[in-house]
Design a protein around this motif. Sequence first.
Motif, short mmCIF file in Angstrom:
data_model
loop_
_atom_site.label_atom_id
_atom_site.label_comp_id
_atom_site.label_asym_id
_atom_site.label_seq_id
_atom_site.Cartn_x
_atom_site.Cartn_y
_atom_site.Cartn_z
N LYS A 253 54.88 49.70 43.45
CA LYS A 253 54.36 50.85 42.73
C LYS A 253 52.84 50.79 42.80
CE LYS A 253 57.02 49.31 39.62
NZ LYS A 253 58.00 48.89 38.61
N HIS A 292 54.61 50.44 31.67
CA HIS A 292 55.41 51.19 32.64
C HIS A 292 56.66 50.40 33.02
CE1 HIS A 292 56.65 52.81 36.55
NE2 HIS A 292 56.10 53.96 36.16
N ASP A 293 56.50 49.12 33.27
CA ASP A 293 57.65 48.30 33.65
C ASP A 293 58.64 48.19 32.49
OD1 ASP A 293 56.90 47.83 36.23
OD2 ASP A 293 55.95 45.89 35.83
N GLN A 296 61.05 51.14 32.29
CA GLN A 296 61.97 51.38 33.40
C GLN A 296 63.38 50.90 33.07
OE1 GLN A 296 60.88 53.09 36.35
NE2 GLN A 296 59.33 53.44 34.77
#
Length: 296
Positions: A253, A292-293, A296
């Motif tokens: 990413k 962000h991780d 997920q």
Amino acid sequence: MSNVLLLRAASQDSPDRYENAFKSRGYHPISVPVLETVIVCHEELARRLSIGPEKQSLSGVIITSQRAVEAWSEAAQALITADNNTPLKPESDWSSVPFYVVGEATSAALRDICEKIPLYTSRDIRGGSETGTAERLAGFILKDLPSDETSRKLLYLTGDKNRDTLPKILESAGVALDPLQVYATQGSSTFPHDLSLALERVKEEGSSWGWIIYFAPSVAEFVTPILRNHFAIPAANSSTEDCAQLLEHHHVKIAAIGPTTESFLQQTLKLSVAVTARNPKADDLADAVLQHDGAQ
């Protein structure tokens, strides 16, 4: 633990703040330098040195970086070699004018070449630790220069990305500058090799890839084609991504240090940017990646 590729040189001061920020959040950061500085205008600088300050009506020299010191040293060495170590011509004597420098590191580098190459250099080094910024150096110079209007012209050695702060302050006060670019920043010629070495080390450790972090638009266009040889770089339109590349390359990413870099990656390179730091700081960048991780 995911690998994070930082497209920047790690700080010489240990520990590096970006590497530290990612390590403290459970990532494995890998810094690979993407820029290098090269000396330019060798012959022109040597010509200026040979002419000397008097014929150029110079009352001093401004040096704001160690790279500029390196350029001066190379030009002086070239003249000494060409002259076969013959005595210095009187007009080429630079000991009669002061050298104004930014910061102690630049001052120390200049003092070092004064010891090694006494020809074409001056021991009259002014500024240094008390002039650690362009603004401070400009103020120092204005106080230090004589008020005689005929002796207020300075040779100003620059790079290709100098800010205009110092020239504006000095020129607005009637100090004439004779600028000469002596170094330039470009994409690192060793980046492909350095990247391959980093990938080999990661392969031996068996850890997976997670992110590539871009820090500046100026290097993005240079490094991205090289990165595509190893990574499946997410495109803004993922449907156009080569399926073979998706299978054979490391999936990553993309994160950007700020909105300017993000805009360049999206608008010019057509990349999909997953994360942009709220502020251009190490902790904010690492927090954004972690958040962000986590989502997920």
